[in-house]
Design a protein around this motif. Structure first.
Motif, mmCIF file in Angstrom:
data_model
loop_
_atom_site.group_PDB
_atom_site.id
_atom_site.type_symbol
_atom_site.label_atom_id
_atom_site.label_comp_id
_atom_site.label_asym_id
_atom_site.label_seq_id
_atom_site.Cartn_x
_atom_site.Cartn_y
_atom_site.Cartn_z
ATOM 1 N N THR A 67 0.843 -1.204 0.000
ATOM 2 C CA THR A 67 0.000 0.000 0.000
ATOM 3 C C THR A 67 0.874 1.247 0.000
ATOM 4 N N ASP A 68 1.875 1.264 0.867
ATOM 5 C CA ASP A 68 2.788 2.413 0.939
ATOM 6 C C ASP A 68 3.571 2.578 -0.355
ATOM 7 N N MET A 69 4.035 1.464 -0.938
ATOM 8 C CA MET A 69 4.800 1.510 -2.178
ATOM 9 C C MET A 69 3.959 2.115 -3.308
ATOM 10 N N LEU A 70 2.714 1.684 -3.416
ATOM 11 C CA LEU A 70 1.850 2.201 -4.489
ATOM 12 C C LEU A 70 1.476 3.661 -4.259
ATOM 13 N N ALA A 71 1.275 4.057 -3.007
ATOM 14 C CA ALA A 71 0.976 5.461 -2.708
ATOM 15 C C ALA A 71 2.154 6.353 -3.096
ATOM 16 N N GLU A 72 3.364 5.902 -2.790
ATOM 17 C CA GLU A 72 4.558 6.657 -3.161
ATOM 18 C C GLU A 72 4.690 6.745 -4.679
ATOM 19 N N ALA A 73 4.453 5.645 -5.370
ATOM 20 C CA ALA A 73 4.540 5.634 -6.835
ATOM 21 C C ALA A 73 3.486 6.557 -7.448
ATOM 22 N N ARG A 74 2.286 6.541 -6.897
ATOM 23 C CA ARG A 74 1.224 7.424 -7.400
ATOM 24 C C ARG A 74 1.627 8.888 -7.251
ATOM 25 N N ASP A 75 2.204 9.249 -6.103
ATOM 26 C CA ASP A 75 2.627 10.632 -5.879
ATOM 27 C C ASP A 75 3.722 11.048 -6.855
ATOM 28 N N ILE A 76 4.637 10.140 -7.147
ATOM 29 C CA ILE A 76 5.699 10.435 -8.118
ATOM 30 C C ILE A 76 5.103 10.641 -9.509
ATOM 31 N N ALA A 77 4.150 9.788 -9.896
ATOM 32 C CA ALA A 77 3.509 9.920 -11.208
ATOM 33 C C ALA A 77 2.780 11.260 -11.324
ATOM 34 N N ILE A 78 2.071 11.658 -10.259
ATOM 35 C CA ILE A 78 1.376 12.949 -10.270
ATOM 36 C C ILE A 78 2.380 14.082 -10.402
ATOM 37 N N GLU A 79 3.462 14.017 -9.641
ATOM 38 C CA GLU A 79 4.483 15.063 -9.681
ATOM 39 C C GLU A 79 5.059 15.213 -11.093
ATOM 40 N N ARG A 80 5.305 14.105 -11.754
ATOM 41 C CA ARG A 80 5.848 14.153 -13.117
ATOM 42 C C ARG A 80 4.832 14.710 -14.107
ATOM 43 N N MET A 81 3.563 14.367 -13.927
ATOM 44 C CA MET A 81 2.510 14.899 -14.791
ATOM 45 C C MET A 81 2.401 16.421 -14.607
ATOM 46 N N VAL A 82 2.425 16.871 -13.367
ATOM 47 C CA VAL A 82 2.343 18.309 -13.075
ATOM 48 C C VAL A 82 3.547 19.043 -13.656
ATOM 49 N N THR A 83 4.725 18.457 -13.566
ATOM 50 C CA THR A 83 5.930 19.068 -14.139
ATOM 51 C C THR A 83 5.780 19.260 -15.643
ATOM 52 N N GLU A 84 5.231 18.260 -16.326
ATOM 53 C CA GLU A 84 5.012 18.391 -17.767
ATOM 54 C C GLU A 84 3.993 19.487 -18.067
ATOM 55 N N ALA A 85 2.921 19.546 -17.270
ATOM 56 C CA ALA A 85 1.904 20.580 -17.481
ATOM 57 C C ALA A 85 2.481 21.975 -17.267
ATOM 58 N N LYS A 86 3.294 22.142 -16.248
ATOM 59 C CA LYS A 86 3.926 23.447 -15.985
ATOM 60 C C LYS A 86 4.833 23.846 -17.132
ATOM 61 N N SER A 87 5.543 22.876 -17.703
ATOM 62 C CA SER A 87 6.448 23.191 -18.814
ATOM 63 C C SER A 87 5.688 23.675 -20.043
ATOM 64 N N ARG A 88 4.414 23.333 -20.126
ATOM 65 C CA ARG A 88 3.572 23.796 -21.233
ATOM 66 C C ARG A 88 2.848 25.097 -20.898
ATOM 67 N N GLY A 89 3.032 25.601 -19.684
ATOM 68 C CA GLY A 89 2.381 26.845 -19.277
ATOM 69 C C GLY A 89 0.957 26.667 -18.787
ATOM 70 N N ALA A 90 0.603 25.476 -18.356
ATOM 71 C CA ALA A 90 -0.768 25.194 -17.909
ATOM 72 C C ALA A 90 -1.047 25.797 -16.536
ATOM 73 N N ASP A 91 -2.314 26.104 -16.324
ATOM 74 C CA ASP A 91 -2.793 26.559 -15.019
ATOM 75 C C ASP A 91 -3.421 25.410 -14.239
ATOM 76 N N ALA A 92 -3.870 24.386 -14.980
ATOM 77 C CA ALA A 92 -4.580 23.272 -14.339
ATOM 78 C C ALA A 92 -4.486 22.029 -15.216
ATOM 79 N N ILE A 93 -4.818 20.900 -14.596
ATOM 80 C CA ILE A 93 -4.951 19.638 -15.320
ATOM 81 C C ILE A 93 -6.331 19.090 -14.976
ATOM 82 N N VAL A 94 -7.121 18.806 -16.003
ATOM 83 C CA VAL A 94 -8.469 18.284 -15.791
ATOM 84 C C VAL A 94 -8.561 16.847 -16.303
ATOM 85 N N ASN A 95 -9.623 16.172 -15.882
ATOM 86 C CA ASN A 95 -9.878 14.777 -16.300
ATOM 87 C C ASN A 95 -8.721 13.835 -15.965
ATOM 88 N N ILE A 96 -8.115 14.006 -14.804
ATOM 89 C CA ILE A 96 -7.001 13.135 -14.417
ATOM 90 C C ILE A 96 -7.495 11.716 -14.217
#
Length: 104
Positions: free
Chosen positions: A51-80
């Motif tokens: 459970t802890d391993m998957l929670a950590e992996a999920r947080d890393i995946a979200i962080e990487r998705m947000v980093t990509e969105a920021k690099s595109r100049g996004a204000d938000a990410i919808v329909n995650i």
């Protein structure tokens, strides 16, 4: 960064769609977790190490998705959305994806 599983941000209007953004991580299990999981399988209950391993992996995946969105100049990410898959016997992938948008 605002991110949501809904198709819009309450109280805000989407001005522009910047496309799909993703973040993923492949997480491997380790022997200690496998041993504890096997023991837990005998008596039942939550396998906390996984459970802890998957929670950590999920947080890393979200962080990487947000980093990509920021690099595109996004204000938000919808329909995650999230998806998982087995890559090999001892490794699983968690993928987070959504649509990067600019808000008015």
């Amino acid at each position: 960064m605002i991110f949501t599983t809904t198709p819009d941000v309450p109280g805000r209007e989407v001005k522009e769609s910047l496309g799909v953004v993703v973040g993923n991580v492949v997480q491997s299990k380790h022997v200690g977790r496998d041993l504890m999981a096997a023991l837990k399988g005998l008596v039942g209950g939550e396998i906390r190490g996984y459970t802890d391993m998957l929670a950590e992996a999920r947080d890393i995946a979200i962080e990487r998705m947000v980093t990509e969105a920021k690099s595109r100049g996004a204000d938000a990410i919808v329909n995650i959305r999230f998806t998982t898959s087995n890559i090999m016997a001892n490794a699983s992938e968690i993928l987070a994806y959504g649509t990067a948008v600019k808000l008015k």
